[in-house]
Design a protein around this motif. Sequence first.
Motif, mmCIF file in Angstrom:
data_model
loop_
_atom_site.group_PDB
_atom_site.id
_atom_site.type_symbol
_atom_site.label_atom_id
_atom_site.label_comp_id
_atom_site.label_asym_id
_atom_site.label_seq_id
_atom_site.Cartn_x
_atom_site.Cartn_y
_atom_site.Cartn_z
ATOM 1 N N GLU A 174 0.845 -1.201 0.000
ATOM 2 C CA GLU A 174 0.000 0.000 0.000
ATOM 3 C C GLU A 174 0.874 1.243 0.000
ATOM 4 O O GLU A 174 1.822 1.334 0.787
ATOM 5 C CB GLU A 174 -0.921 0.009 1.232
ATOM 6 C CG GLU A 174 -1.970 -1.093 1.234
ATOM 7 C CD GLU A 174 -2.980 -0.950 0.113
ATOM 8 O OE1 GLU A 174 -3.128 0.182 -0.413
ATOM 9 O OE2 GLU A 174 -3.607 -1.953 -0.253
ATOM 10 N N PRO A 175 0.639 2.227 -0.884
ATOM 11 C CA PRO A 175 -0.475 2.290 -1.847
ATOM 12 C C PRO A 175 -0.181 1.580 -3.156
ATOM 13 O O PRO A 175 -1.075 1.331 -3.950
ATOM 14 C CB PRO A 175 -0.635 3.795 -2.073
ATOM 15 C CG PRO A 175 0.768 4.320 -1.912
ATOM 16 C CD PRO A 175 1.407 3.485 -0.845
ATOM 17 N N THR A 176 1.083 1.257 -3.410
ATOM 18 C CA THR A 176 1.425 0.579 -4.650
ATOM 19 C C THR A 176 2.665 -0.266 -4.429
ATOM 20 O O THR A 176 3.431 -0.043 -3.488
ATOM 21 C CB THR A 176 1.693 1.597 -5.782
ATOM 22 O OG1 THR A 176 1.987 0.894 -6.994
ATOM 23 C CG2 THR A 176 2.876 2.485 -5.450
ATOM 24 N N GLY A 177 2.863 -1.255 -5.291
ATOM 25 C CA GLY A 177 4.048 -2.096 -5.181
ATOM 26 C C GLY A 177 3.737 -3.493 -4.674
ATOM 27 O O GLY A 177 2.575 -3.923 -4.631
ATOM 28 N N THR A 178 4.784 -4.181 -4.273
ATOM 29 C CA THR A 178 4.667 -5.586 -3.886
ATOM 30 C C THR A 178 5.436 -5.845 -2.598
ATOM 31 O O THR A 178 6.489 -5.258 -2.367
ATOM 32 C CB THR A 178 5.228 -6.497 -5.001
ATOM 33 O OG1 THR A 178 4.556 -6.218 -6.227
ATOM 34 C CG2 THR A 178 5.054 -7.970 -4.653
ATOM 35 N N VAL A 179 4.888 -6.712 -1.766
ATOM 36 C CA VAL A 179 5.589 -7.210 -0.581
ATOM 37 C C VAL A 179 5.894 -8.685 -0.820
ATOM 38 O O VAL A 179 4.983 -9.495 -1.003
ATOM 39 C CB VAL A 179 4.759 -7.047 0.699
ATOM 40 C CG1 VAL A 179 5.501 -7.656 1.893
ATOM 41 C CG2 VAL A 179 4.450 -5.587 0.957
ATOM 42 N N LEU A 180 7.159 -9.019 -0.850
ATOM 43 C CA LEU A 180 7.598 -10.404 -1.035
ATOM 44 C C LEU A 180 7.948 -10.961 0.340
ATOM 45 O O LEU A 180 8.862 -10.473 1.001
ATOM 46 C CB LEU A 180 8.802 -10.431 -1.973
ATOM 47 C CG LEU A 180 9.267 -11.765 -2.517
ATOM 48 C CD1 LEU A 180 9.943 -11.578 -3.865
ATOM 49 C CD2 LEU A 180 10.227 -12.444 -1.545
ATOM 50 N N ARG A 181 7.201 -11.963 0.774
ATOM 51 C CA ARG A 181 7.367 -12.499 2.125
ATOM 52 C C ARG A 181 7.901 -13.929 2.076
ATOM 53 O O ARG A 181 7.343 -14.785 1.394
ATOM 54 C CB ARG A 181 6.042 -12.479 2.876
ATOM 55 C CG ARG A 181 6.111 -13.064 4.307
ATOM 56 C CD ARG A 181 4.756 -13.081 4.953
ATOM 57 N NE ARG A 181 4.243 -11.740 5.150
ATOM 58 C CZ ARG A 181 2.972 -11.467 5.418
ATOM 59 N NH1 ARG A 181 2.077 -12.456 5.505
ATOM 60 N NH2 ARG A 181 2.570 -10.216 5.582
ATOM 61 N N ILE A 182 8.986 -14.163 2.813
ATOM 62 C CA ILE A 182 9.582 -15.485 2.936
ATOM 63 C C ILE A 182 9.519 -15.896 4.399
ATOM 64 O O ILE A 182 10.004 -15.183 5.277
ATOM 65 C CB ILE A 182 11.042 -15.489 2.450
ATOM 66 C CG1 ILE A 182 11.119 -15.141 0.967
ATOM 67 C CG2 ILE A 182 11.713 -16.820 2.729
ATOM 68 C CD1 ILE A 182 12.548 -14.956 0.464
ATOM 69 N N THR A 183 8.929 -17.059 4.662
ATOM 70 C CA THR A 183 8.846 -17.596 6.022
ATOM 71 C C THR A 183 9.602 -18.901 6.075
ATOM 72 O O THR A 183 9.347 -19.817 5.286
ATOM 73 C CB THR A 183 7.377 -17.822 6.433
ATOM 74 O OG1 THR A 183 6.645 -16.603 6.284
ATOM 75 C CG2 THR A 183 7.277 -18.280 7.873
ATOM 76 N N LEU A 184 10.547 -18.993 7.018
ATOM 77 C CA LEU A 184 11.410 -20.167 7.114
ATOM 78 C C LEU A 184 11.412 -20.689 8.553
ATOM 79 O O LEU A 184 11.429 -19.900 9.502
ATOM 80 C CB LEU A 184 12.847 -19.830 6.700
ATOM 81 C CG LEU A 184 13.065 -19.393 5.248
ATOM 82 C CD1 LEU A 184 14.470 -18.818 5.093
ATOM 83 C CD2 LEU A 184 12.876 -20.569 4.314
ATOM 84 N N PRO A 185 11.419 -22.021 8.725
ATOM 85 C CA PRO A 185 11.557 -22.560 10.086
ATOM 86 C C PRO A 185 12.961 -22.280 10.612
ATOM 87 O O PRO A 185 13.947 -22.331 9.866
ATOM 88 C CB PRO A 185 11.306 -24.063 9.901
ATOM 89 C CG PRO A 185 11.652 -24.320 8.464
ATOM 90 C CD PRO A 185 11.290 -23.077 7.706
ATOM 91 N N THR A 186 13.048 -21.939 11.896
ATOM 92 C CA THR A 186 14.362 -21.692 12.479
ATOM 93 C C THR A 186 15.120 -23.010 12.650
ATOM 94 O O THR A 186 14.541 -24.082 12.558
ATOM 95 C CB THR A 186 14.223 -20.995 13.837
ATOM 96 O OG1 THR A 186 13.454 -21.851 14.708
ATOM 97 C CG2 THR A 186 13.526 -19.656 13.688
ATOM 98 N N ALA A 187 16.426 -22.894 12.868
ATOM 99 C CA ALA A 187 17.248 -24.084 13.017
ATOM 100 C C ALA A 187 16.788 -24.941 14.202
ATOM 101 O O ALA A 187 16.848 -26.160 14.163
ATOM 102 C CB ALA A 187 18.715 -23.690 13.181
ATOM 103 N N GLU A 188 16.310 -24.282 15.268
ATOM 104 C CA GLU A 188 15.832 -25.004 16.431
ATOM 105 C C GLU A 188 14.582 -25.813 16.094
ATOM 106 O O GLU A 188 14.441 -26.968 16.491
ATOM 107 C CB GLU A 188 15.515 -24.032 17.575
ATOM 108 C CG GLU A 188 16.731 -23.363 18.180
ATOM 109 C CD GLU A 188 17.279 -22.258 17.301
ATOM 110 O OE1 GLU A 188 16.581 -21.854 16.342
ATOM 111 O OE2 GLU A 188 18.398 -21.784 17.548
ATOM 112 N N GLU A 189 13.664 -25.218 15.277
ATOM 113 C CA GLU A 189 12.454 -25.932 14.864
ATOM 114 C C GLU A 189 12.794 -27.099 13.954
ATOM 115 O O GLU A 189 12.208 -28.173 14.046
ATOM 116 C CB GLU A 189 11.520 -24.978 14.134
ATOM 117 C CG GLU A 189 10.869 -23.929 15.026
ATOM 118 C CD GLU A 189 9.992 -22.988 14.237
ATOM 119 O OE1 GLU A 189 10.379 -22.627 13.106
ATOM 120 O OE2 GLU A 189 8.928 -22.616 14.741
ATOM 121 N N ALA A 190 13.735 -26.861 13.010
ATOM 122 C CA ALA A 190 14.102 -27.930 12.087
ATOM 123 C C ALA A 190 14.712 -29.120 12.819
ATOM 124 O O ALA A 190 14.485 -30.254 12.464
ATOM 125 C CB ALA A 190 15.083 -27.394 11.044
#
Length: 354
Positions: free
Chosen positions: A338-354
């Motif tokens: 907002e108001p224009t453009g793109t949001v590129l979202r990357i979600t990764l598991p943490t090393a502790e979760e992996a």
Amino acid sequence: MSLPRLRIRPQHGVCALGALCFGLGLAHLATEGEGLGTGLEAFVICGIALLVVATAYKLPNRPISRSGKWRALRLAVTVAGSFALLAFAVWLIWAVEGQEGELSFLLAFATALGSAVGIRGGLYAVEADERLSEARDLTKLLTINQRVLRHNLRNELCVALGNLDRIERRDHGPETAEDVRTARTHLNGLLETTDRTREIVSIWNTDQRETFRLRELLEERIDAVAAAYPDVSIGTEFDGDPRVSSHPALPTAIEEALRNAAEHTPTDVAVTVTLRTDRAGAAVVEVADTGAGIPGYEVDAIEGSAETALVHTQGLGLWIIYWTVETSDGTFELLENEPTGTVLRITLPTAEEA
């Protein structure tokens, strides 16, 4: 006048198997005499037989080859016969021990149940086997594609660019020079496309993990992109320094996201990079730009299952990010800014979760 030739199909065989089970139920009702118990037993057998017939009715619409459907039918007959033999063995044990047991009900029920289990389970097993074979063929196809890009197309492009170098060094006038520059631009773009395609295949074929400090990784890649795009301001909002275990291509994917934002953001507006940890403990990286936004067909290609043509290297860059995150057990999203453009979202598991 010749009669039309009847073509036997797999569904005919499944329907015949269901009719046999239905007949066994009726035979049990006719031979065991009257009574509520016998009627209920026959009802159960006929109900299972109708399930087999219903499977035959839907069989033509199943995404299985003709030979696969015949194989599923053979599995169903084998399972039905095995169930019938097992029922006969149980009745024989009862008879030896002096216990009473209805042989007709046991055989009819076991045959009907074996037919239903066999045809339903057989169809799922054959379908899974065929999908696995298709996946193996796709892997071979991708490998061949990678080799062709590496050895054939790329070599030809290098030869063409070398010849353009020699033409450019000669004095043929401004029009020739402009034509050479145009040809060079397109050939370089095609060469970049082959390199990115090879990289995507390499990411897809690599099953490894590497641990990264996300804050340190983001700072390194931001410095590299800032040097390549000095007119673009890149702001940061870092909340913590999560450690992630991901695909080794994560640095390349992060740089692709940053370059994509830098290329499509006006020089007077900053690209914003945020790093945080969500409530589930996963690491979240967001790259927000204020450009015109990513074309809808490329977003559909990433988020949907439909095949979409990729007409330039931006789309391939998005696929590099997608497959890197996908093979890292993470998620990749493209959101409107907002108001224009793109949001590129990357979600990764943490090393502790992996």
